[in-house]
Write a protein that holds these residues in place. Structure first.
Motif, short mmCIF file in Angstrom:
data_model
loop_
_atom_site.label_atom_id
_atom_site.label_comp_id
_atom_site.label_asym_id
_atom_site.label_seq_id
_atom_site.Cartn_x
_atom_site.Cartn_y
_atom_site.Cartn_z
N PHE A 154 0.83 -1.20 0.00
CA PHE A 154 0.00 0.00 0.00
C PHE A 154 0.87 1.26 0.00
N ALA A 187 -4.27 -0.73 5.50
CA ALA A 187 -3.90 -2.05 5.01
C ALA A 187 -4.68 -3.16 5.69
N LEU A 239 -8.01 -3.32 4.00
CA LEU A 239 -7.85 -3.86 2.65
C LEU A 239 -7.53 -5.35 2.70
#
Length: 328
Positions: free
Chosen positions: A168, A216, A219
């Motif tokens: 990321f 993150a 995600l």
């Protein structure tokens, strides 16, 4: 560095690391970026974390240490990127190869697979030996189900910390972004502990790590949920329900997201009460399935992990193409 370049570097880095990892021969010769960072952290801990100082002074020293770490490593990464300008057919691959050392897809898979193999070949003692390489809890307190759960929990959490998070920040900020993340995460793992020596000094590293891992971790959960819809034997609805119900109840503001997604996808219960050294930690369960995990569940988790890594690569490549079309 333009966004299209950083996303292209990310795509190449993910592919390179998945293909070859970090060669053992290279590690023997020069070490690894994390070991270099670790030496600097140890030096700052020795020099600035003075036991004679008050709690407030040690916390201030820890903030200073984190700022020094970020400044030194960030400037080094920025200078290396500037040295390779303009980014072309040489600069982009070189940066991608360097950046691949900050991502741990292959090594994480190998370490977790070793736990499954250890259980099969050496029984409970083989599993305990293998899992002791990737978790901090007392392996002697774990039965076969505990060893299996610990391996799967480590896989889920490190998918976020060791792969999605550096990816990321690499995609968003190029090599400098990835290096700054890796420094923060390494500092948290080394000094961000609630022990008498480190609670004050490591406070800044632990809190900053929580912040930079927020995007993150979310995600990562979404990638695991998406992967569960593609893998046989895993449940996308179960993963989604577990995240909605349990993720926010984990003692970590981030680890609960990928762990809950993994637990729900596999029909397991993860986290829960655990023993670190001689200290028992009471934590909420992630997922409401069975607690009796096996080596077969580790294998299924690894299959899910491989699919999630593939989805991450597909996402990075798609964004790189889209950015190139828009920004070029």
């Amino acid at each position: 560095m333009v966004l299209s370049d950083s996303l292209l570097i990310l795509s190449l880095a993910l592919a390179a690391e998945a293909a070859v990892g970090y060669p053992n021969r290279l590690y023997t010769v020069i070490g690894h970026p994390v070991t270099w960072i670790g030496r600097l952290i140890k030096a700052l801990d020795r020099g600035l974390n003075q036991e004679a100082w008050s709690f407030g002074q040690r916390r201030a020293a820890g903030i200073m240490a984190l700022l020094v770490l970020l400044t030194v490593t960030g400037l080094a990464a920025w200078a290396l990127t500037a040295l390779l300008q303009p980014l072309d057919l040489i600069g982009i691959p070189v940066l991608a190869i360097i950046a691949s050392s900050l991502i741990a897809q292959r090594s994480l898979h190998e370490h977790v697979a070793a736990v499954s193999q250890g259980l099969r070949d050496g029984g409970i003692e083989g599993g305990r030996q293998a899992v002791s390489m990737i978790v901090g809890r007392n392996p002697q307190s774990l039965d076969e189900a505990g060893v299996s759960r610990a391996a799967i929990e480590s896989l889920a959490e490190n998918f976020s910390d060791g792969i999605v998070a550096p990816a990321f920040w690499l995609g968003l900020g190029g090599l400098t972004g990835a290096v700054l993340y890796k420094v923060t995460n390494t500092a948290d793992s080394m000094i961000g502990h609630r022990t008498p020596r480190l609670e004050a000094f490591g406070w800044a590293a632990a809190r900053f790590d929580d912040v930079v891992n927020l995007p993150a971790s979310r995600l990562s959960a979404l990638l695991i949920i998406a992967a569960a819809s593609l893998n046989r034997g895993t449940s996308r609805p179960g993963a989604w329900r577990a995240v909605r119900r349990d993720a926010s109840h984990h003692r970590s503001p981030n680890a609960g997201w990928p762990e809950a997604a993994m637990a729900g996808a596999l029909g397991l219960r993860l986290a829960g009460p655990r023993v670190y050294g001689d200290v028992r930690v009471e934590d909420r369960w992630m997922g409401n399935g069975r607690a009796e995990a096996t080596a077969g569940d580790i294998d299924l988790a690894l299959a899910l992990y491989r699919t999630a890594c593939g989805l991450l690569f597909g996402l990075a490549s798609s964004l790189a193409l889209l950015a190139w079309i828009i920004l070029r």
